[in-house]
Design a protein around this motif. Structure first.
Motif, PDB file in Angstrom:
ATOM      1  N   SER A   1       0.839  -1.200   0.000  1.00  0.00           N
ATOM      2  CA  SER A   1       0.000   0.000   0.000  1.00  0.00           C
ATOM      3  C   SER A   1       0.876   1.254   0.000  1.00  0.00           C
ATOM      4  CB  SER A   1      -0.897   0.004   1.245  1.00  0.00           C
ATOM      5  OG  SER A   1      -1.767   1.106   1.211  1.00  0.00           O
ATOM      6  N   ALA A   2       0.465   2.257  -0.761  1.00  0.00           N
ATOM      7  CA  ALA A   2       1.089   3.586  -0.806  1.00  0.00           C
ATOM      8  C   ALA A   2       2.395   3.669  -1.599  1.00  0.00           C
ATOM      9  CB  ALA A   2       1.306   4.164   0.606  1.00  0.00           C
TER      10      ALA A   2
ATOM     11  N   GLY B   1       2.419   3.646  -4.781  1.00  0.00           N
ATOM     12  CA  GLY B   1       2.073   4.474  -5.942  1.00  0.00           C
ATOM     13  C   GLY B   1       1.527   3.710  -7.144  1.00  0.00           C
ATOM     14  N   LYS B   2       0.925   2.536  -6.912  1.00  0.00           N
ATOM     15  CA  LYS B   2       0.352   1.762  -8.030  1.00  0.00           C
ATOM     16  C   LYS B   2      -0.736   2.546  -8.756  1.00  0.00           C
ATOM     17  CE  LYS B   2      -0.861  -1.518  -5.212  1.00  0.00           C
ATOM     18  NZ  LYS B   2      -0.292  -0.926  -3.983  1.00  0.00           N
ATOM     19  N   SER B   3      -1.695   3.077  -7.993  1.00  0.00           N
ATOM     20  CA  SER B   3      -2.800   3.820  -8.623  1.00  0.00           C
ATOM     21  C   SER B   3      -2.287   5.089  -9.284  1.00  0.00           C
ATOM     22  CB  SER B   3      -3.858   4.174  -7.580  1.00  0.00           C
ATOM     23  OG  SER B   3      -4.393   3.003  -7.014  1.00  0.00           O
ATOM     24  N   SER B   4      -1.274   5.694  -8.678  1.00  0.00           N
ATOM     25  CA  SER B   4      -0.708   6.922  -9.251  1.00  0.00           C
ATOM     26  C   SER B   4      -0.012   6.636 -10.580  1.00  0.00           C
ATOM     27  CB  SER B   4       0.286   7.540  -8.267  1.00  0.00           C
ATOM     28  OG  SER B   4      -0.380   7.861  -7.060  1.00  0.00           O
TER      29      SER B   4
ATOM     30  N   ASP C   1      -2.236  13.093  -8.424  1.00  0.00           N
ATOM     31  CA  ASP C   1      -2.863  13.688  -7.226  1.00  0.00           C
ATOM     32  C   ASP C   1      -1.900  13.548  -6.061  1.00  0.00           C
ATOM     33  OD1 ASP C   1      -5.322  13.957  -8.420  1.00  0.00           O
ATOM     34  OD2 ASP C   1      -6.183  12.149  -7.503  1.00  0.00           O
ATOM     35  N   ASP C   2      -1.678  14.631  -5.309  1.00  0.00           N
ATOM     36  CA  ASP C   2      -0.846  14.510  -4.112  1.00  0.00           C
ATOM     37  C   ASP C   2      -1.575  13.746  -3.002  1.00  0.00           C
ATOM     38  OD1 ASP C   2       1.859  15.543  -4.169  1.00  0.00           O
ATOM     39  OD2 ASP C   2       0.915  17.398  -4.879  1.00  0.00           O
TER      40      ASP C   2
ATOM     41  N   SER D   1      -6.455   5.406  -0.790  1.00  0.00           N
ATOM     42  CA  SER D   1      -6.036   4.015  -0.913  1.00  0.00           C
ATOM     43  C   SER D   1      -7.122   3.239  -1.678  1.00  0.00           C
ATOM     44  CB  SER D   1      -5.875   3.485   0.507  1.00  0.00           C
ATOM     45  OG  SER D   1      -5.136   2.321   0.504  1.00  0.00           O
ATOM     46  N   THR D   2      -6.689   2.373  -2.560  1.00  0.00           N
ATOM     47  CA  THR D   2      -7.636   1.598  -3.372  1.00  0.00           C
ATOM     48  C   THR D   2      -8.399   0.588  -2.509  1.00  0.00           C
ATOM     49  OG1 THR D   2      -6.152   1.849  -5.228  1.00  0.00           O
ATOM     50  CG2 THR D   2      -7.800   0.097  -5.421  1.00  0.00           C
TER      51      THR D   2
ATOM     52  N   GLY E   1      -3.257  -2.571  -2.116  1.00  0.00           N
ATOM     53  CA  GLY E   1      -2.079  -3.103  -1.423  1.00  0.00           C
ATOM     54  C   GLY E   1      -2.288  -3.399   0.041  1.00  0.00           C
TER      55      GLY E   1
ATOM     56  N   LYS F   1       8.744   6.746  -7.204  1.00  0.00           N
ATOM     57  CA  LYS F   1       8.999   7.963  -6.397  1.00  0.00           C
ATOM     58  C   LYS F   1      10.442   8.470  -6.538  1.00  0.00           C
ATOM     59  CE  LYS F   1       5.276   6.806  -3.127  1.00  0.00           C
ATOM     60  NZ  LYS F   1       4.668   7.029  -1.813  1.00  0.00           N
TER      61      LYS F   1
ATOM     62  N   ASP G   1      11.366  11.121  -7.715  1.00  0.00           N
ATOM     63  CA  ASP G   1      11.441  12.563  -7.402  1.00  0.00           C
ATOM     64  C   ASP G   1      11.862  12.784  -5.954  1.00  0.00           C
ATOM     65  OD1 ASP G   1       8.441  13.179  -5.944  1.00  0.00           O
ATOM     66  OD2 ASP G   1       8.563  11.439  -7.246  1.00  0.00           O
TER      67      ASP G   1
ATOM     68  N   ALA H   1       5.667   8.700 -10.626  1.00  0.00           N
ATOM     69  CA  ALA H   1       4.292   8.984 -11.078  1.00  0.00           C
ATOM     70  C   ALA H   1       4.050  10.487 -10.971  1.00  0.00           C
ATOM     71  CB  ALA H   1       3.283   8.217 -10.231  1.00  0.00           C
TER      72      ALA H   1
HETATM   73  P1  GTP Z   1      -2.954   1.286  -2.294  1.00  0.00           P
HETATM   74  O1  GTP Z   1      -4.093   1.590  -3.196  1.00  0.00           O
HETATM   75  O2  GTP Z   1      -3.289   1.480  -0.846  1.00  0.00           O
HETATM   76  O3  GTP Z   1      -2.378  -0.084  -2.532  1.00  0.00           O
HETATM   77  O4  GTP Z   1      -1.756   2.349  -2.600  1.00  0.00           O
HETATM   78  P2  GTP Z   1      -1.092   2.690  -4.033  1.00  0.00           P
HETATM   79  O5  GTP Z   1       0.088   1.829  -4.233  1.00  0.00           O
HETATM   80  O6  GTP Z   1      -2.131   2.674  -5.092  1.00  0.00           O
HETATM   81  O7  GTP Z   1      -0.543   4.184  -3.809  1.00  0.00           O
HETATM   82  P3  GTP Z   1      -1.148   5.558  -4.367  1.00  0.00           P
HETATM   83  O8  GTP Z   1      -1.033   5.633  -5.834  1.00  0.00           O
HETATM   84  O9  GTP Z   1      -2.494   5.741  -3.777  1.00  0.00           O
HETATM   85  O10 GTP Z   1      -0.103   6.594  -3.775  1.00  0.00           O
HETATM   86  C1  GTP Z   1       0.137   6.714  -2.367  1.00  0.00           C
HETATM   87  C2  GTP Z   1       0.681   8.095  -2.056  1.00  0.00           C
HETATM   88  O11 GTP Z   1       1.965   8.264  -2.662  1.00  0.00           O
HETATM   89  C3  GTP Z   1      -0.208   9.231  -2.581  1.00  0.00           C
HETATM   90  O12 GTP Z   1      -0.232  10.263  -1.629  1.00  0.00           O
HETATM   91  C4  GTP Z   1       0.505   9.682  -3.847  1.00  0.00           C
HETATM   92  O13 GTP Z   1       0.294  11.036  -4.130  1.00  0.00           O
HETATM   93  C5  GTP Z   1       1.978   9.410  -3.499  1.00  0.00           C
HETATM   94  N1  GTP Z   1       2.790   9.095  -4.684  1.00  0.00           N
HETATM   95  C6  GTP Z   1       2.534   8.172  -5.632  1.00  0.00           C
HETATM   96  N2  GTP Z   1       3.501   8.167  -6.563  1.00  0.00           N
HETATM   97  C7  GTP Z   1       4.387   9.127  -6.208  1.00  0.00           C
HETATM   98  C8  GTP Z   1       5.613   9.608  -6.769  1.00  0.00           C
HETATM   99  O14 GTP Z   1       6.094   9.170  -7.821  1.00  0.00           O
HETATM  100  N3  GTP Z   1       6.250  10.604  -6.089  1.00  0.00           N
HETATM  101  C9  GTP Z   1       5.750  11.130  -4.923  1.00  0.00           C
HETATM  102  N4  GTP Z   1       6.456  12.114  -4.349  1.00  0.00           N
HETATM  103  N5  GTP Z   1       4.611  10.702  -4.378  1.00  0.00           N
HETATM  104  C10 GTP Z   1       3.943   9.712  -4.997  1.00  0.00           C
END
Ligand code: GTP
Ligand code: MG
Length: 171
Positions: A15-16, A18-21, A32-33, A37-38, A65, A121, A123, A151
């Motif tokens: 989780s977190a 950045g899969k959805s991102s 989106d900042d 969570s999915t 996740g 991530k 960045d 992302a």
């Molecule tokens: P689950 O759905 O819970 O499994 O999480 P996920 O893997 O889909 O993560 P999600 O895309 O929701 O991103 C989690 C957090 O990380 C969010 O606040 C995003 O804005 C941040 N995030 C995602 N990708 C990046 C990145 O490339 N850089 C930064 N700085 N933040 C990121």
């Protein structure tokens, strides 16, 4: 004439990470900042056109996740042609989790599945915990594709899907 090929792609990872991102960047070129969570999983599609005009349509399953959804993952990786397993370069534990998913795919998914390991991530370079070298070495040992992305900035995101599209068998 243009031939379209359809492939099922699954995203896995803690989780977190950045899969959805990554999917939002690839499908809508947005970020989106504050993403929620999915819950369960999300389904999206996107096409890629290769240099030879082959069109590859990805049917994308963006899984949740969070630990409580773990048991549902086989529904999404079963019959998947490709998997993108994501970790966060600022969280060492997320690479360990990615390795667990990769072992599960190697045992339970279709033997022909193409697996791409993705360190997201970039960045946040100042907070990096996972070196490129260690991730790349692991990917080489396991015969996986490997790359890093952001992302947030978009760096490397389309490249992953294009590289996978090139590798997929098109008969
Ligand atoms: P689950 O759905 O819970 O499994 O999480 P996920 O893997 O889909 O993560 P999600 O895309 O929701 O991103 C989690 C957090 O990380 C969010 O606040 C995003 O804005 C941040 N995030 C995602 N990708 C990046 C990145 O490339 N850089 C930064 N700085 N933040 C990121
Ligand atoms: Mg998500």
């Amino acid at each position: 004439s243009r031939t379209q090929h359809q492939f099922k792609l699954v995203l896995l990872g803690e989780s977190a990470v950045g899969k959805s991102s990554l999917v939002l960047r690839f499908v809508k070129d947005q970020f989106d900042d504050y993403r929620e969570s999915t819950i369960g999983a999300a389904f999206l599609t996107q096409t890629v056109t290769l240099d030879d005009n082959t069109v590859v349509k990805f049917e994308i399953w963006d899984t949740a996740g969070q630990e409580r959804y773990k048991a549902r993952a086989p529904m999404y990786y079963r019959n998947a042609n490709c998997a993108v397993v994501v970790y966060d370069i600022t969280q060492t534990a997320s690479l360990e989790k990615a390795k667990t998913w990769i072992r599960e795919l190697q045992r339970q998914a279709d033997p022909s599945i193409i697996i791409a390991l993705c360190g997201n991530k970039t960045d946040l370079e100042a907070r990096r915990q996972v070196t490129k070298e260690e991730a790349q070495k692991y990917a080489e040992e396991e015969g996986l594709m490997w790359s890093e992305t952001s992302a947030k900035s978009g760096e490397g995101v389309a490249d992953i899907f294009i590289s996978i599209a090139r590798k997929l068998p098109k008969n």
